[in-house]
Design a protein around this motif. Structure first.
Motif, PDB file in Angstrom:
ATOM      1  N   TYR A 177      14.984   3.327   2.569  1.00  0.00           N
ATOM      2  CA  TYR A 177      15.404   4.718   2.518  1.00  0.00           C
ATOM      3  C   TYR A 177      16.306   5.049   3.707  1.00  0.00           C
ATOM      4  O   TYR A 177      17.273   5.810   3.571  1.00  0.00           O
ATOM      5  N   PHE A 178      15.989   4.505   4.856  1.00  0.00           N
ATOM      6  CA  PHE A 178      16.785   4.770   6.056  1.00  0.00           C
ATOM      7  C   PHE A 178      17.951   3.790   6.189  1.00  0.00           C
ATOM      8  O   PHE A 178      19.055   4.188   6.519  1.00  0.00           O
ATOM      9  N   VAL A 228       9.265   1.842   2.959  1.00  0.00           N
ATOM     10  CA  VAL A 228       9.511   3.152   2.344  1.00  0.00           C
ATOM     11  C   VAL A 228      10.924   3.161   1.757  1.00  0.00           C
ATOM     12  O   VAL A 228      11.898   2.890   2.450  1.00  0.00           O
ATOM     13  N   GLU A 229      10.985   3.463   0.462  1.00  0.00           N
ATOM     14  CA  GLU A 229      12.270   3.389  -0.229  1.00  0.00           C
ATOM     15  C   GLU A 229      12.661   4.682  -0.924  1.00  0.00           C
ATOM     16  O   GLU A 229      13.794   4.820  -1.379  1.00  0.00           O
ATOM     17  N   LEU A 264       0.817  -1.213   0.000  1.00  0.00           N
ATOM     18  CA  LEU A 264       0.000   0.000   0.000  1.00  0.00           C
ATOM     19  C   LEU A 264       0.852   1.264   0.000  1.00  0.00           C
ATOM     20  O   LEU A 264       0.393   2.334  -0.415  1.00  0.00           O
ATOM     21  N   VAL A 265       2.092   1.139   0.462  1.00  0.00           N
ATOM     22  CA  VAL A 265       2.968   2.303   0.605  1.00  0.00           C
ATOM     23  C   VAL A 265       3.772   2.573  -0.662  1.00  0.00           C
ATOM     24  O   VAL A 265       4.039   3.724  -1.013  1.00  0.00           O
ATOM     25  N   GLU A 266       4.139   1.521  -1.367  1.00  0.00           N
ATOM     26  CA  GLU A 266       4.981   1.667  -2.554  1.00  0.00           C
ATOM     27  C   GLU A 266       4.312   2.540  -3.610  1.00  0.00           C
ATOM     28  O   GLU A 266       3.171   2.313  -4.005  1.00  0.00           O
ATOM     29  N   ILE A 286       7.771   8.844   1.457  1.00  0.00           N
ATOM     30  CA  ILE A 286       7.867   9.305   2.840  1.00  0.00           C
ATOM     31  C   ILE A 286       7.155  10.639   3.007  1.00  0.00           C
ATOM     32  O   ILE A 286       6.430  10.863   3.977  1.00  0.00           O
ATOM     33  N   GLN A 287       7.332  11.538   2.056  1.00  0.00           N
ATOM     34  CA  GLN A 287       6.690  12.851   2.143  1.00  0.00           C
ATOM     35  C   GLN A 287       5.173  12.721   2.174  1.00  0.00           C
ATOM     36  O   GLN A 287       4.495  13.379   2.971  1.00  0.00           O
ATOM     37  N   VAL A 288       4.636  11.854   1.309  1.00  0.00           N
ATOM     38  CA  VAL A 288       3.183  11.674   1.271  1.00  0.00           C
ATOM     39  C   VAL A 288       2.685  11.062   2.579  1.00  0.00           C
ATOM     40  O   VAL A 288       1.693  11.521   3.152  1.00  0.00           O
TER      41      VAL A 288
END
Length: 431
Positions: free
Chosen positions: A236-237, A215-216, A182-184, A221-223
């Motif tokens: 990403y982290f 989150v990549e 759902l995040v991609e 991440i902003q959204v």
């Protein structure tokens, strides 16, 4: 390779389990709040890592699921205990839901291991994939047992497979972990955005934290930050690492550049929203000034000429003081409606709008303007908002002018510049 049960047993008993760690960060607190232990098998002959899906597939085939699951959790606990200091981040540990039964729940194995290694249960978050739990009763017993012992409960991979909202009632999680599917690319998918926003809102309402995993990239991440997510996990982290100590510094560097991007984006969006609302409100005010100088009989003539004045205005119509529509519904000439669906059609003169929010909140004439929340327009089938504005004609009659304007999908206007506005409007006066 895991060729047989004996090979798997040697791996489990001979140090063939590796525990990698991936950080979980809070942007609001600007720190790492936990690490998820991600287990891998280790081929003792070649030194190659064995992915978790292959490891647990072999465990299931050889009837060793409970043994492998416990070996993975024990490895994570041992390494956490070795590195733990006062105030250290939480340890997130996966629990294979297929092993849940009265025997495994009643044994208290996890509770005993944590105690033996000097770890407070409140420092450990147990992750459960509720979609894979067979027995509702066993799930409730498990959650109750470990919550009373002081552990945190995480509902993992929420939104994947056959996630059931009823399980939220049963588990009452401390953290809801939103599945990576759902995040991609959420920044370019309106439906994903809406679903994730709903889950985040649900979590906040029941007193749970929301965690987005997978989150990549900066955009996702902003959204998620704009939608209100509490916690983040993904490449990403940092990728999962065996060495725990460098992770806080790695994450701090990544968050440093991230904060600048988020602040810039928020300021840019806020400026755009304010500019649009200012122009749009001014436009509607000019229209109402024209209408107020004319008689009701001329309303349709005036609005016929105004229907295409703004590229986001879908429908224009006028209500009287009791919410009855006194004009036709004038749709944008481009025809943005869903004409093939009989559910969606523009309302006609005489339609009752008295229960619609854009009229209801103006009832009694105590307000002169109202922006509705987003909703699905029954005129077009599109997601829209309505701006309703009170105006009074020269003979003292009260009317409410309504403009339905589209709620664009995220970033639909990127690179297009400001919305097209036609002005002035005074030349359209029909008086």
């Amino acid at each position: 390779m895991i060729s047989d049960r004996c090979a798997l047993k040697r791996m489990v008993e001979g140090g063939g389990i590796v525990s990698l760690k991936q950080p979980i960060v809070s942007l609001k607190e600007k720190r790492v709040i936990g690490y998820e232990a991600l287990s891998r098998g280790l081929d003792l002959s070649s030194g190659d890592l064995i992915p978790p899906d292959r490891l647990f597939k072999a465990a299931e085939a050889f009837g060793m699921t409970l043994d492998v699951d416990r070996a993975c959790r024990l490895k994570a606990i041992e390494e956490y205990a070795r590195c733990q200091r006062v105030g250290d981040p939480l340890l997130f540990v996966n629990f294979d839901p297929t092993i849940l039964n009265r025997v495994s729940i009643g044994s208290g194995w996890m509770k005993d291991q944590v105690k033996r290694h000097g770890i407070s249960p409140s420092s450990v978050a147990i992750e459960i994939v509720e979609a894979r739990v067979q027995s509702q009763e066993d799930l409730e017993l498990f959650v109750s047992f470990y919550r009373e012992a002081g552990f945190l409960i995480v509902l993992d991979d929420f939104g994947s497979e056959h996630s059931n909202l009823n399980r939220v009632l049963q588990v009452k999680p401390d953290i809801i972990k939103i599945d990576r599917t759902l995040v991609e690319n959420i920044g370019t998918d309106f439906y994903k955005r809406a679903i994730v926003e709903t889950i985040i809102h649900l979590a906040s309402k029941i007193g749970a934290l929301s965690l987005v995993e997978g989150v990549e990239n900066l955009e996702d991440i902003q959204v998620c930050h704009e939608l209100g997510a509490d916690l983040y996990q993904g490449f990403y982290f940092s990728k999962p690492r065996a060495d725990l100590f460098p992770l806080p510094d790695i994450c701090r560097r990544r968050m440093g550049s991230l904060f600048q991007s988020i602040e810039y984006r928020q300021a840019e969006r806020l400026a755009e929203d304010r500019a649009f609302q200012k122009k749009f409100t001014s436009l509607i005010g000019a229209i109402c000034n024209i209408l107020s100088r004319n008689k009701q009989e001329t309303f349709d003539i005036i609005m016929e000429n105004l229907s295409g004045l703004h590229d986001r205005v879908e429908c224009l119509y006028i209500l009287d003081a009791i919410g009855c529509q006194v004009s036709r519904t004038h749709c944008h000439p481009n025809g943005t409606g869903n004409s093939r669906n009989p559910l969606f059609r523009p309302s006609e003169k005489g339609a009752d709008h008295s229960l619609k929010s854009y009229f209801f909140f103006m009832q009694g004439m105590t307000r002169t303007e109202h922006y509705s929340d987003p909703y699905i327009s029954l005129a077009t089938g599109n997601l829209c908002r309505t701006l309703s504005r009170l105006f009074v004609t020269s003979n003292g009659d009260y009317f409410i002018f309504c403009a339905d304007f589209s709620v664009r999908k995220p970033d639909a206007l990127k690179g297009r510049g400001p919305c097209r506005l036609r002005s002035p409007l005074e030349g359209r006066d029909a008086s």
